[in-house]
Scaffold this motif. Structure first.
Motif, short mmCIF file in Angstrom:
data_model
loop_
_atom_site.label_atom_id
_atom_site.label_comp_id
_atom_site.label_asym_id
_atom_site.label_seq_id
_atom_site.Cartn_x
_atom_site.Cartn_y
_atom_site.Cartn_z
N LEU A 83 -6.47 5.40 -1.52
CA LEU A 83 -7.77 5.90 -1.13
C LEU A 83 -8.85 4.88 -1.50
O LEU A 83 -9.86 4.76 -0.82
CB LEU A 83 -8.05 7.24 -1.79
N GLN A 137 -8.01 1.25 0.79
CA GLN A 137 -8.25 1.29 2.23
C GLN A 137 -9.73 1.42 2.57
O GLN A 137 -10.12 1.37 3.72
CB GLN A 137 -7.46 2.43 2.88
N ASN A 138 -10.56 1.59 1.55
CA ASN A 138 -11.99 1.75 1.76
C ASN A 138 -12.76 0.53 1.28
O ASN A 138 -12.23 -0.33 0.59
CB ASN A 138 -12.49 3.01 1.05
N SER A 139 -14.01 0.50 1.63
CA SER A 139 -14.88 -0.58 1.19
C SER A 139 -16.31 -0.07 1.19
O SER A 139 -16.63 0.91 1.85
CB SER A 139 -14.75 -1.78 2.12
N GLY A 140 -17.14 -0.75 0.44
CA GLY A 140 -18.53 -0.36 0.42
C GLY A 140 -19.30 -1.13 -0.63
O GLY A 140 -18.72 -1.78 -1.51
N HIS A 199 -22.77 2.38 -2.45
CA HIS A 199 -21.85 3.30 -1.77
C HIS A 199 -20.83 3.87 -2.76
O HIS A 199 -20.59 5.08 -2.78
CB HIS A 199 -21.13 2.56 -0.64
N TRP A 200 -20.22 3.00 -3.57
CA TRP A 200 -19.22 3.46 -4.53
C TRP A 200 -19.87 4.40 -5.56
O TRP A 200 -19.27 5.40 -5.96
CB TRP A 200 -18.55 2.28 -5.22
N LEU A 222 -20.22 7.77 -4.06
CA LEU A 222 -18.92 8.47 -4.03
C LEU A 222 -18.57 9.04 -5.40
O LEU A 222 -18.08 10.18 -5.50
CB LEU A 222 -17.81 7.52 -3.57
N TYR A 242 -13.60 -4.48 -3.32
CA TYR A 242 -13.55 -3.55 -2.19
C TYR A 242 -14.97 -3.35 -1.65
O TYR A 242 -15.37 -2.24 -1.34
CB TYR A 242 -12.87 -2.24 -2.61
N ARG A 257 -16.74 -3.20 11.82
CA ARG A 257 -17.05 -2.22 12.86
C ARG A 257 -17.48 -2.96 14.11
O ARG A 257 -18.13 -3.99 14.07
CB ARG A 257 -18.18 -1.31 12.41
#
Length: 125
Positions: free
Chosen positions: A54, A57-60, A64-65, A68, A97, A104
Motif C-alpha cells: 500500500l 504502490q503510492n506516491s506523494g 500528501h503523506w 494520509l 515515494y 498521469r
C-alpha cells in the motif's frame, strides 16, 4: 573480424545511458520498501495495519503523506507518533515515494470528451 573495445570506456558509455537516480536501490525482500534511512521505522509502524504494498504502490509529497497519516489517525485508529518519529516517517516517504514525474496523462481536450447525458441544455456539450 572482431572489434574489441577497451572495458573502461565501454563501462563509462553504459553508465551514461542510465539516468541519474535510476541505480538499483536495495529493497527489503519481505516488504519491498527501499532500504534507506527510516525504512525500518516505516516498516514497523505502517505494516502493523496494512501491507507495505500500500506504501510502495503510492506516491506523494510530504504534505500528501502527512494528510494520509492524519486521516488514518482520525478514522482508522492509527496512534499518534512522537514528533521525531513522524518526521522520520515523512522524510522517508517523501524521499523514496515522492511525486512521480509524468505519472498521469494530461486531461483530454473538450472536443474529445463525450457529451454529458446528465447536463441540462446549455451544459451539454
Amino acid at each position: 573480424m572482431t572489434i574489441t573495445l577497451p572495458v573502461r570506456p565501454l563501462l563509462l558509455a553504459l553508465a551514461l545511458l542510465v539516468p541519474p537516480g535510476a541505480a538499483a536501490q536495495e529493497t527489503d525482500p519481505e516488504s519491498g520498501l527501499v532500504k534507506a534511512e527510516g525504512w525500518e521505522v516505516v516498516k514497523a509502524n505502517c505494516t502493523v495495519c496494512h501491507s507495505a504494498q500500500l506504501v510502495t504502490q503510492n506516491s506523494g509529497s510530504r504534505n500528501h503523506w502527512e494528510k494520509l497519516i492524519r486521516w488514518m489517525q482520525e478514522t482508522q485508529g492509527l496512534w499518534q507518533f512522537r514528533p521525531e518519529m513522524e518526521a522520520t516517517i515523512l522524510d522517508y516517504l517523501a524521499e523514496h515515494y515522492g511525486p512521480k514525474e509524468g505519472a498521469r496523462r494530461p486531461p483530454l481536450p473538450r472536443q474529445l470528451m463525450p457529451d454529458n447525458p446528465y447536463a441540462s441544455g446549455d451544459d451539454a456539450g
